[in-house]
Scaffold this active site. Structure first.
Site, PDB file in Angstrom:
ATOM      1  CG  HIS A 169       4.842  -0.918  -2.496  1.00 25.00           C
ATOM      2  ND1 HIS A 169       6.198  -0.642  -2.547  1.00 25.00           N
ATOM      3  CD2 HIS A 169       4.486  -1.244  -3.764  1.00 25.00           C
ATOM      4  CE1 HIS A 169       6.639  -0.811  -3.786  1.00 25.00           C
ATOM      5  NE2 HIS A 169       5.613  -1.159  -4.549  1.00 25.00           N
ATOM      6  CB  CYS A 201       3.532  -0.043  -7.028  1.00 19.68           C
ATOM      7  SG  CYS A 201       2.956  -1.748  -7.201  1.00 19.68           S
TER       8      CYS A 201
END
Length: 159
Positions: free
Chosen positions: A123, A135
């Site tokens: 992201h 992430c």
């Protein structure tokens, strides 16, 4: 695509990125902030249709009730769920732009081991160098460039 000390290497480019505050780990656990070591397949893409055009024909829109379960007690742990949801979760339709474009990996999915970690996404970053909860995060323009070129099952290699 391969995570390197200089960034995410993809299609001949090195894209600056941020990883988890816990570094890279071969023993990923829920809440440790680590990016899991391994070969992860890309299994989906989500986007905010109210904020951007569909980046690719296989991307799915994020709706107002879309959530991601991060509660190891939840039978739907590490899966997309809908509000209202009685377990701990992440809201996918955030007020900030962090999840305007989300690329999903197969980390601990589709059959999830409780506590092994959830929601390992690609992201946009908050800012350069700012760590994630596990992430891989990129500049918005690099994320979009990559999203338009990856395919389902593209591999993310985290050595």
């Amino acid at each position: 695509m391969v995570l390197t000390p200089r960034g995410l290497r993809f299609m001949g480019r090195s894209l600056p990125c941020s990883i988890g505050r816990g570094g890279v780990s071969g023993r990923k656990r829920e809440g440790d902030g680590a990016t899991p070591r391994g070969i992860h397949r890309i299994v989906g893409m989500l986007y905010r249709p109210d904020r951007m055009a569909r980046p690719t024909d296989w991307a799915l829109p994020i709706g107002p009730c879309d959530l991601w379960s991060d509660d190891p007690r939840d039978p739907d742990y590490n899966k997309m769920v809908r509000a209202p949801h009685g377990f701990s979760h992440e809201t996918l339709r955030r007020p900030d732009p962090l999840y305007d474009l989300v690329i999903l990996t197969d980390w601990n999915w589709p059959i999830s081991a409780p506590g092994r970690g959830s929601a390992i996404f690609l992201h946009r970053w908050r800012r350069p160098g700012y760590p994630t909860e596990g992430c891989v995060a990129l500049a918005p323009e690099d994320l979009l460039w990559m999203a338009r070129r990856i395919t389902y099952q593209t591999q993310l290699i985290v050595p």
